[in-house]
Design a protein around this motif. Structure first.
Motif, PDB file in Angstrom:
ATOM      1  N   LEU A  90       1.321 107.166  49.219  1.00 40.19           N
ATOM      2  CA  LEU A  90       1.211 106.141  50.249  1.00 40.19           C
ATOM      3  C   LEU A  90      -0.008 105.298  49.915  1.00 40.19           C
ATOM      4  CD1 LEU A  90       1.894 107.979  53.644  1.00 40.19           C
ATOM      5  CD2 LEU A  90       3.504 106.841  52.129  1.00 40.19           C
ATOM      6  N   PHE A  91       0.209 104.038  49.536  1.00 43.07           N
ATOM      7  CA  PHE A  91      -0.911 103.177  49.180  1.00 43.07           C
ATOM      8  C   PHE A  91      -1.822 102.995  50.383  1.00 43.07           C
ATOM      9  CE2 PHE A  91      -2.823  98.874  48.667  1.00 43.07           C
ATOM     10  CZ  PHE A  91      -3.660  99.202  47.615  1.00 43.07           C
ATOM     11  N   PHE A  92      -3.121 103.135  50.127  1.00 48.60           N
ATOM     12  CA  PHE A  92      -4.124 103.061  51.171  1.00 48.60           C
ATOM     13  C   PHE A  92      -5.249 102.192  50.624  1.00 48.60           C
ATOM     14  CE2 PHE A  92      -7.693 105.517  53.435  1.00 48.60           C
ATOM     15  CZ  PHE A  92      -7.572 104.764  54.592  1.00 48.60           C
ATOM     16  N   GLY A  93      -5.034 100.902  50.683  1.00 48.60           N
ATOM     17  CA  GLY A  93      -6.019 100.015  50.101  1.00 48.60           C
ATOM     18  C   GLY A  93      -5.795  98.590  50.551  1.00 48.60           C
ATOM     19  N   ALA A  94      -6.673  97.711  50.084  1.00 46.72           N
ATOM     20  CA  ALA A  94      -6.584  96.294  50.426  1.00 46.72           C
ATOM     21  C   ALA A  94      -7.605  95.549  49.580  1.00 46.72           C
ATOM     22  CB  ALA A  94      -6.869  96.060  51.915  1.00 46.72           C
ATOM     23  N   CYS A  95      -7.472  94.229  49.568  1.00 52.98           N
ATOM     24  CA  CYS A  95      -8.456  93.406  48.875  1.00 52.98           C
ATOM     25  C   CYS A  95      -9.122  92.473  49.871  1.00 52.98           C
ATOM     26  CB  CYS A  95      -7.806  92.607  47.742  1.00 52.98           C
ATOM     27  SG  CYS A  95      -6.704  91.290  48.292  1.00 52.98           S
ATOM     28  N   ALA A  96     -10.233  91.896  49.436  1.00 50.38           N
ATOM     29  CA  ALA A  96     -10.920  90.910  50.269  1.00 50.38           C
ATOM     30  C   ALA A  96      -9.928  89.819  50.660  1.00 50.38           C
ATOM     31  CB  ALA A  96     -12.098  90.315  49.507  1.00 50.38           C
ATOM     32  N   GLY A  97      -9.967  89.429  51.903  1.00 49.82           N
ATOM     33  CA  GLY A  97      -8.997  88.469  52.421  1.00 49.82           C
ATOM     34  C   GLY A  97      -7.950  89.118  53.283  1.00 49.82           C
ATOM     35  N   GLU A  98      -7.760  90.446  53.139  1.00 44.36           N
ATOM     36  CA  GLU A  98      -6.858  91.182  54.019  1.00 44.36           C
ATOM     37  C   GLU A  98      -7.681  91.785  55.159  1.00 44.36           C
ATOM     38  OE1 GLU A  98      -3.488  93.493  52.095  1.00 44.36           O
ATOM     39  OE2 GLU A  98      -4.956  93.420  50.449  1.00 44.36           O
ATOM     40  N   PRO A  99      -7.163  91.753  56.395  1.00 40.15           N
ATOM     41  CA  PRO A  99      -7.930  92.298  57.524  1.00 40.15           C
ATOM     42  C   PRO A  99      -8.315  93.764  57.341  1.00 40.15           C
ATOM     43  CG  PRO A  99      -6.067  90.996  58.298  1.00 40.15           C
ATOM     44  CD  PRO A  99      -5.901  91.125  56.819  1.00 40.15           C
ATOM     45  N   ALA A 100      -7.473  94.530  56.635  1.00 39.35           N
ATOM     46  CA  ALA A 100      -7.742  95.962  56.480  1.00 39.35           C
ATOM     47  C   ALA A 100      -8.900  96.253  55.538  1.00 39.35           C
ATOM     48  CB  ALA A 100      -6.486  96.691  55.995  1.00 39.35           C
ATOM     49  N   PHE A 101      -9.302  95.279  54.711  1.00 34.64           N
ATOM     50  CA  PHE A 101     -10.320  95.554  53.686  1.00 34.64           C
ATOM     51  C   PHE A 101     -11.623  96.048  54.311  1.00 34.64           C
ATOM     52  CE2 PHE A 101     -13.850  94.041  50.949  1.00 34.64           C
ATOM     53  CZ  PHE A 101     -13.598  94.833  49.842  1.00 34.64           C
ATOM     54  N   ALA A 102     -12.144  95.310  55.277  1.00 35.86           N
ATOM     55  CA  ALA A 102     -13.399  95.713  55.912  1.00 35.86           C
ATOM     56  C   ALA A 102     -13.242  97.051  56.625  1.00 35.86           C
ATOM     57  CB  ALA A 102     -13.858  94.643  56.897  1.00 35.86           C
ATOM     58  N   GLN A 103     -12.077  97.295  57.231  1.00 35.48           N
ATOM     59  CA  GLN A 103     -11.847  98.568  57.921  1.00 35.48           C
ATOM     60  C   GLN A 103     -11.863  99.735  56.932  1.00 35.48           C
ATOM     61  OE1 GLN A 103      -8.109  97.218  59.820  1.00 35.48           O
ATOM     62  NE2 GLN A 103      -9.042  97.870  61.748  1.00 35.48           N
ATOM     63  N   LEU A 104     -11.289  99.535  55.755  1.00 31.80           N
ATOM     64  CA  LEU A 104     -11.252 100.599  54.757  1.00 31.80           C
ATOM     65  C   LEU A 104     -12.653 100.917  54.236  1.00 31.80           C
ATOM     66  CD1 LEU A 104      -8.087  99.452  52.815  1.00 31.80           C
ATOM     67  CD2 LEU A 104      -8.309 101.577  54.103  1.00 31.80           C
ATOM     68  N   VAL A 105     -13.447  99.884  53.991  1.00 30.01           N
ATOM     69  CA  VAL A 105     -14.809 100.117  53.521  1.00 30.01           C
ATOM     70  C   VAL A 105     -15.630 100.797  54.617  1.00 30.01           C
ATOM     71  CG1 VAL A 105     -16.912  99.049  52.653  1.00 30.01           C
ATOM     72  CG2 VAL A 105     -14.679  98.179  51.918  1.00 30.01           C
ATOM     73  N   ASP A 106     -15.471 100.332  55.848  1.00 28.41           N
ATOM     74  CA  ASP A 106     -16.188 100.959  56.963  1.00 28.41           C
ATOM     75  C   ASP A 106     -15.773 102.418  57.128  1.00 28.41           C
ATOM     76  OD1 ASP A 106     -17.570  98.645  57.529  1.00 28.41           O
ATOM     77  OD2 ASP A 106     -16.226  98.023  59.156  1.00 28.41           O
ATOM     78  N   ASN A 107     -14.477 102.694  56.954  1.00 29.16           N
ATOM     79  CA  ASN A 107     -13.997 104.075  57.067  1.00 29.16           C
ATOM     80  C   ASN A 107     -14.650 104.954  56.011  1.00 29.16           C
ATOM     81  OD1 ASN A 107     -11.848 106.195  57.947  1.00 29.16           O
ATOM     82  ND2 ASN A 107     -11.592 106.041  55.736  1.00 29.16           N
ATOM     83  N   MET A 108     -14.712 104.448  54.782  1.00 30.19           N
ATOM     84  CA  MET A 108     -15.343 105.222  53.711  1.00 30.19           C
ATOM     85  C   MET A 108     -16.820 105.446  53.991  1.00 30.19           C
ATOM     86  SD  MET A 108     -15.559 104.343  49.651  1.00 30.19           S
ATOM     87  CE  MET A 108     -16.564 105.378  48.561  1.00 30.19           C
ATOM     88  N   ALA A 109     -17.510 104.412  54.463  1.00 28.79           N
ATOM     89  CA  ALA A 109     -18.939 104.546  54.769  1.00 28.79           C
ATOM     90  C   ALA A 109     -19.164 105.581  55.871  1.00 28.79           C
ATOM     91  CB  ALA A 109     -19.510 103.199  55.173  1.00 28.79           C
ATOM     92  N   SER A 110     -18.338 105.541  56.900  1.00 30.64           N
ATOM     93  CA  SER A 110     -18.474 106.513  57.996  1.00 30.64           C
ATOM     94  C   SER A 110     -18.158 107.927  57.523  1.00 30.64           C
ATOM     95  CB  SER A 110     -17.537 106.127  59.144  1.00 30.64           C
ATOM     96  OG  SER A 110     -17.912 104.893  59.705  1.00 30.64           O
ATOM     97  N   LEU A 111     -17.150 108.040  56.668  1.00 30.16           N
ATOM     98  CA  LEU A 111     -16.759 109.342  56.123  1.00 30.16           C
ATOM     99  C   LEU A 111     -17.916 109.973  55.361  1.00 30.16           C
ATOM    100  CD1 LEU A 111     -14.010 111.005  55.809  1.00 30.16           C
ATOM    101  CD2 LEU A 111     -13.904 109.983  53.534  1.00 30.16           C
ATOM    102  N   VAL A 112     -18.520 109.206  54.486  1.00 29.13           N
ATOM    103  CA  VAL A 112     -19.620 109.721  53.673  1.00 29.13           C
ATOM    104  C   VAL A 112     -20.852 109.993  54.535  1.00 29.13           C
ATOM    105  CG1 VAL A 112     -21.189 109.167  51.788  1.00 29.13           C
ATOM    106  CG2 VAL A 112     -18.768 108.619  51.583  1.00 29.13           C
ATOM    107  N   LEU A 113     -21.150 109.075  55.458  1.00 31.56           N
ATOM    108  CA  LEU A 113     -22.309 109.269  56.324  1.00 31.56           C
ATOM    109  C   LEU A 113     -22.180 110.553  57.140  1.00 31.56           C
ATOM    110  CD1 LEU A 113     -24.986 108.200  57.424  1.00 31.56           C
ATOM    111  CD2 LEU A 113     -23.677 106.897  59.120  1.00 31.56           C
ATOM    112  N   GLY A 114     -20.974 110.871  57.581  1.00 30.33           N
ATOM    113  CA  GLY A 114     -20.754 112.089  58.350  1.00 30.33           C
ATOM    114  C   GLY A 114     -21.021 113.348  57.548  1.00 30.33           C
TER     115      GLY A 114
END
Length: 272
Positions: A202-226
């Protein structure tokens, strides 16, 4: 999706629950498409977490779904969200250990046993998959969704993020869990006595310009910070390196040329 005390890196704080809710929004539509529920299936969800996908499956199956979840905090939030949506009737949430499965009287009665992001957080994933096999009837389906964290690619690669992600994966090893379990899903189905029938990403990604891009980066940052305490506290990465790498990751979300590449491993099989 807590499963065993001390084995779940991410905890159940409100911030983590908010991250999981956003993650469900990003993933669940694709998961439902691949599940291809026809309606009427009797389903048990191993590691139901906050219950968003559990409720989605219940809507598609047009019947109540049983969800097994160890954490009382996750169950409480799952019930709160279900009540807010007017969907309490879709869930039967049970506090329990996915390694033990369903009660013996219910074994062999389910049409589908499902688990997502659970096997990476248990010391012996095969124990869980065997419990899932016991839960379904002959001919019943088993669906496993999980991570192979090595798949992740960010480009142009932020400074320090490869080292940060490597330390995150080693944090799994340190507590006896497997950050690469996604690549093992078919093997686990076979070893548990099921007949593997399909593997997929299941593809789980996006590029700049897609609304999901910032959400995916934020999710990764929160995951690692936790997982910071586990990473820094166990000496996997100096705190200064962790913090500077996380800062670079957060800057990445504003790149106009950024791409986030990831995929969730999917495998399914049937009980003979």
């Amino acid at each position: 999706m807590s499963v065993t005390s001390g084995s779940y890196l991410h905890g159940t704080a409100p911030e983590e629950q908010a991250r999981l809710s956003i993650l469900n929004e990003l993933l669940n539509r694709a998961a439902l498409r691949e599940l291809a529920l026809r309606g009427g299936e009797k389903i048990v969800d191993f590691g139901a977490g906050l219950g968003q996908l559990t409720r989605d499956m219940a809507r598609a199956a047009k019947r109540r779904v049983v969800g097994i979840e160890r954490s009382p905090k996750q169950i409480a939030e799952a019930r709160r969200q279900a009540a807010a949506a007017g969907e309490e009737s879709l869930l039967e949430l049970r506090q329990g250990d996915v390694q033990e499965g369903v009660p013996r009287a219910e074994e062999g009665t389910y049409d589908l046993a499902h688990a997502r992001f659970v096997l990476e957080h248990v010391p012996d994933p095969l124990v869980v998959v065997k419990a899932m096999v016991r839960a379904v009837r002959p001919g019943g389906r088993l669906v496993l969704q999980d991570d192979d964290h090595e798949i992740l690619r960010l480009w142009p690669e932020p400074l320090g993020v490869r080292v940060l992600w490597g330390a995150y994966m080693r944090a799994f090893d340190r507590i006896g869990n497997d950050p690469y379990v996604g690549r093992r899903l078919v093997e686990l189905l076979h070893a548990a006595g099921a007949r593997p029938s399909r593997s997929h990403f299941l593809f789980f990604g996006a590029c700049a310009g897609e609304p999901a891009f910032a959400q995916l980066v934020d999710n990764m940052a929160s995951l690692v910070l936790g997982a910071r305490e586990a990473i820094v506290g166990d000496g996997l990465l100096p705190g200064s390196v962790f913090d500077s790498s996380l800062t670079e990751l957060r800057r990445f979300r504003d790149r106009p040329d950024g791409a986030f590449w990831y995929a969730v491993s999917w495998a399914e099989g049937t009980k003979p």
